[in-house]
Design a protein around this motif. Sequence first.
Motif, PDB file in Angstrom:
ATOM      1  N   ASP A 192       6.901   2.101  -6.984  1.00 61.88           N
ATOM      2  CA  ASP A 192       6.331   1.567  -8.118  1.00 61.88           C
ATOM      3  C   ASP A 192       6.109  -0.030  -8.139  1.00 61.88           C
ATOM      4  O   ASP A 192       6.708  -0.622  -7.230  1.00 61.88           O
ATOM      5  CB  ASP A 192       7.007   2.096  -9.311  1.00 61.88           C
ATOM      6  CG  ASP A 192       8.622   1.647  -9.348  1.00 61.88           C
ATOM      7  OD1 ASP A 192       8.934   0.940  -8.371  1.00 61.88           O
ATOM      8  OD2 ASP A 192       9.377   1.716 -10.503  1.00 61.88           O
ATOM      9  N   GLU A 193       5.673  -0.674  -9.080  1.00 61.16           N
ATOM     10  CA  GLU A 193       5.478  -2.036  -9.272  1.00 61.16           C
ATOM     11  C   GLU A 193       6.770  -2.727  -9.309  1.00 61.16           C
ATOM     12  O   GLU A 193       6.926  -3.702  -8.983  1.00 61.16           O
ATOM     13  CB  GLU A 193       4.466  -2.487 -10.426  1.00 61.16           C
ATOM     14  CG  GLU A 193       2.967  -2.122 -10.331  1.00 61.16           C
ATOM     15  CD  GLU A 193       2.696  -3.190  -8.987  1.00 61.16           C
ATOM     16  OE1 GLU A 193       2.889  -4.347  -8.901  1.00 61.16           O
ATOM     17  OE2 GLU A 193       1.990  -2.652  -8.100  1.00 61.16           O
ATOM     18  N   ALA A 194       7.850  -2.271  -9.956  1.00 56.15           N
ATOM     19  CA  ALA A 194       8.936  -2.796 -10.131  1.00 56.15           C
ATOM     20  C   ALA A 194       9.568  -3.101  -8.729  1.00 56.15           C
ATOM     21  O   ALA A 194      10.246  -4.005  -8.431  1.00 56.15           O
ATOM     22  CB  ALA A 194       9.922  -1.979 -11.046  1.00 56.15           C
ATOM     23  N   LYS A 233       7.690  -5.623  -6.874  1.00 59.91           N
ATOM     24  CA  LYS A 233       8.039  -7.102  -7.851  1.00 59.91           C
ATOM     25  C   LYS A 233       9.504  -7.547  -7.173  1.00 59.91           C
ATOM     26  O   LYS A 233       9.740  -8.702  -6.822  1.00 59.91           O
ATOM     27  CB  LYS A 233       8.069  -7.083  -9.141  1.00 59.91           C
ATOM     28  CG  LYS A 233       8.162  -8.289 -10.015  1.00 59.91           C
ATOM     29  CD  LYS A 233       8.325  -7.919 -11.515  1.00 59.91           C
ATOM     30  CE  LYS A 233       8.708  -9.334 -12.287  1.00 59.91           C
ATOM     31  NZ  LYS A 233       8.495  -9.093 -13.387  1.00 59.91           N
ATOM     32  N   PHE A 234      10.466  -6.596  -6.988  1.00 62.41           N
ATOM     33  CA  PHE A 234      11.747  -7.135  -6.496  1.00 62.41           C
ATOM     34  C   PHE A 234      11.669  -7.606  -5.270  1.00 62.41           C
ATOM     35  O   PHE A 234      12.586  -8.631  -4.750  1.00 62.41           O
ATOM     36  CB  PHE A 234      12.645  -5.964  -6.590  1.00 62.41           C
ATOM     37  CG  PHE A 234      14.151  -5.995  -5.917  1.00 62.41           C
ATOM     38  CD1 PHE A 234      14.978  -6.715  -6.578  1.00 62.41           C
ATOM     39  CD2 PHE A 234      14.342  -5.482  -4.639  1.00 62.41           C
ATOM     40  CE1 PHE A 234      16.201  -6.946  -5.853  1.00 62.41           C
ATOM     41  CE2 PHE A 234      15.351  -5.814  -3.938  1.00 62.41           C
ATOM     42  CZ  PHE A 234      16.401  -6.529  -4.740  1.00 62.41           C
ATOM     43  N   ILE A 235      10.821  -6.835  -4.138  1.00 62.87           N
ATOM     44  CA  ILE A 235      10.777  -7.244  -3.026  1.00 62.87           C
ATOM     45  C   ILE A 235      10.092  -8.794  -2.719  1.00 62.87           C
ATOM     46  O   ILE A 235      10.564  -9.614  -2.052  1.00 62.87           O
ATOM     47  CB  ILE A 235      10.052  -6.256  -2.081  1.00 62.87           C
ATOM     48  CG1 ILE A 235      10.782  -5.027  -1.896  1.00 62.87           C
ATOM     49  CG2 ILE A 235       9.465  -6.959  -0.639  1.00 62.87           C
ATOM     50  CD1 ILE A 235      10.164  -3.854  -1.354  1.00 62.87           C
ATOM     51  N   ARG A 236       9.058  -8.948  -3.690  1.00 61.00           N
ATOM     52  CA  ARG A 236       8.386 -10.182  -3.453  1.00 61.00           C
ATOM     53  C   ARG A 236       9.430 -11.326  -4.177  1.00 61.00           C
ATOM     54  O   ARG A 236       9.303 -12.522  -3.637  1.00 61.00           O
ATOM     55  CB  ARG A 236       7.151 -10.143  -4.417  1.00 61.00           C
ATOM     56  CG  ARG A 236       6.099  -9.385  -3.931  1.00 61.00           C
ATOM     57  CD  ARG A 236       4.836  -9.716  -4.800  1.00 61.00           C
ATOM     58  NE  ARG A 236       3.921  -8.470  -4.602  1.00 61.00           N
ATOM     59  CZ  ARG A 236       3.667  -7.353  -5.417  1.00 61.00           C
ATOM     60  NH1 ARG A 236       4.408  -7.655  -6.583  1.00 61.00           N
ATOM     61  NH2 ARG A 236       3.190  -6.230  -4.997  1.00 61.00           N
ATOM     62  N   HIS A 237      10.030 -11.047  -5.073  1.00 60.93           N
ATOM     63  CA  HIS A 237      11.244 -11.855  -5.613  1.00 60.93           C
ATOM     64  C   HIS A 237      12.237 -12.261  -4.665  1.00 60.93           C
ATOM     65  O   HIS A 237      12.773 -13.451  -4.424  1.00 60.93           O
ATOM     66  CB  HIS A 237      11.796 -11.468  -6.855  1.00 60.93           C
ATOM     67  CG  HIS A 237      12.955 -12.314  -7.658  1.00 60.93           C
ATOM     68  ND1 HIS A 237      12.689 -13.392  -7.896  1.00 60.93           N
ATOM     69  CD2 HIS A 237      14.329 -12.077  -7.312  1.00 60.93           C
ATOM     70  CE1 HIS A 237      14.053 -13.762  -8.540  1.00 60.93           C
ATOM     71  NE2 HIS A 237      14.803 -13.016  -8.137  1.00 60.93           N
ATOM     72  N   TRP A 238      12.601 -11.383  -3.812  1.00 59.84           N
ATOM     73  CA  TRP A 238      13.587 -11.329  -2.838  1.00 59.84           C
ATOM     74  C   TRP A 238      13.130 -12.333  -1.950  1.00 59.84           C
ATOM     75  O   TRP A 238      13.766 -13.343  -1.293  1.00 59.84           O
ATOM     76  CB  TRP A 238      14.120 -10.140  -2.146  1.00 59.84           C
ATOM     77  CG  TRP A 238      15.069 -10.175  -1.164  1.00 59.84           C
ATOM     78  CD1 TRP A 238      16.183 -10.655  -1.171  1.00 59.84           C
ATOM     79  CD2 TRP A 238      15.001  -9.450   0.168  1.00 59.84           C
ATOM     80  NE1 TRP A 238      16.919 -10.663  -0.116  1.00 59.84           N
ATOM     81  CE2 TRP A 238      16.154  -9.872   0.935  1.00 59.84           C
ATOM     82  CE3 TRP A 238      13.881  -8.981   0.558  1.00 59.84           C
ATOM     83  CZ2 TRP A 238      16.223  -9.326   2.263  1.00 59.84           C
ATOM     84  CZ3 TRP A 238      14.040  -8.285   1.962  1.00 59.84           C
ATOM     85  CH2 TRP A 238      15.412  -8.658   2.655  1.00 59.84           C
ATOM     86  N   SER A 239      11.826 -12.220  -1.389  1.00 63.50           N
ATOM     87  CA  SER A 239      11.219 -13.015  -0.240  1.00 63.50           C
ATOM     88  C   SER A 239      10.995 -14.396  -0.985  1.00 63.50           C
ATOM     89  O   SER A 239      11.225 -15.382  -0.201  1.00 63.50           O
ATOM     90  CB  SER A 239       9.882 -12.654   0.045  1.00 63.50           C
ATOM     91  OG  SER A 239       9.142 -13.287   0.907  1.00 63.50           O
ATOM     92  N   ASP A 240      10.726 -14.779  -2.263  1.00 59.80           N
ATOM     93  CA  ASP A 240      10.446 -15.870  -2.754  1.00 59.80           C
ATOM     94  C   ASP A 240      11.697 -16.740  -2.985  1.00 59.80           C
ATOM     95  O   ASP A 240      11.932 -17.990  -2.438  1.00 59.80           O
ATOM     96  CB  ASP A 240       9.781 -15.781  -3.947  1.00 59.80           C
ATOM     97  CG  ASP A 240       8.321 -15.506  -3.957  1.00 59.80           C
ATOM     98  OD1 ASP A 240       7.753 -15.470  -3.058  1.00 59.80           O
ATOM     99  OD2 ASP A 240       7.911 -14.846  -5.055  1.00 59.80           O
ATOM    100  N   HIS A 297       0.640  -1.305  -0.208  1.00 62.33           N
ATOM    101  CA  HIS A 297       0.145   0.103   0.060  1.00 62.33           C
ATOM    102  C   HIS A 297       0.757   1.339  -0.118  1.00 62.33           C
ATOM    103  O   HIS A 297       0.316   2.562   0.105  1.00 62.33           O
ATOM    104  CB  HIS A 297      -0.901   0.010   1.065  1.00 62.33           C
ATOM    105  CG  HIS A 297      -1.850  -1.081   1.215  1.00 62.33           C
ATOM    106  ND1 HIS A 297      -1.948  -2.451   0.743  1.00 62.33           N
ATOM    107  CD2 HIS A 297      -3.325  -0.946   1.311  1.00 62.33           C
ATOM    108  CE1 HIS A 297      -2.726  -3.119   0.777  1.00 62.33           C
ATOM    109  NE2 HIS A 297      -3.682  -2.181   1.281  1.00 62.33           N
ATOM    110  N   MET A 298       2.086   1.145  -0.194  1.00 61.50           N
ATOM    111  CA  MET A 298       3.053   2.268  -0.103  1.00 61.50           C
ATOM    112  C   MET A 298       2.851   3.121  -1.542  1.00 61.50           C
ATOM    113  O   MET A 298       3.167   2.423  -2.512  1.00 61.50           O
ATOM    114  CB  MET A 298       4.629   1.851  -0.003  1.00 61.50           C
ATOM    115  CG  MET A 298       5.284   2.949   0.384  1.00 61.50           C
ATOM    116  SD  MET A 298       6.870   2.165   0.346  1.00 61.50           S
ATOM    117  CE  MET A 298       7.690   3.539   1.223  1.00 61.50           C
TER     118      MET A 298
END
Length: 66
Positions: A38-40, A43-50, A33-34
């Motif tokens: 941006d979406e990139a 997406k980077f944070i989600r990728h890092w978590s995965d 919700h920040m």
Amino acid sequence: MMGVNKTFFDGCFSLMAMFQDQTEKILTPFVDHMPGMDEAGKKFIRHWSDEYKKIVKRSNAIGMKV
């Protein structure tokens, strides 16, 4: 002596994994919700978590406790 070291390492690894999971649960809604991110970035944070989750799974596969 190796048994003590392995037990200590397993406990520390489990603790770090627990902290990571809790941090992810707290920060995911905040990041989603920040308005300034941006979406990139999201997406980077989600990728890092995965990727972290894959490492934990591999660690479990070779016998480390989490």
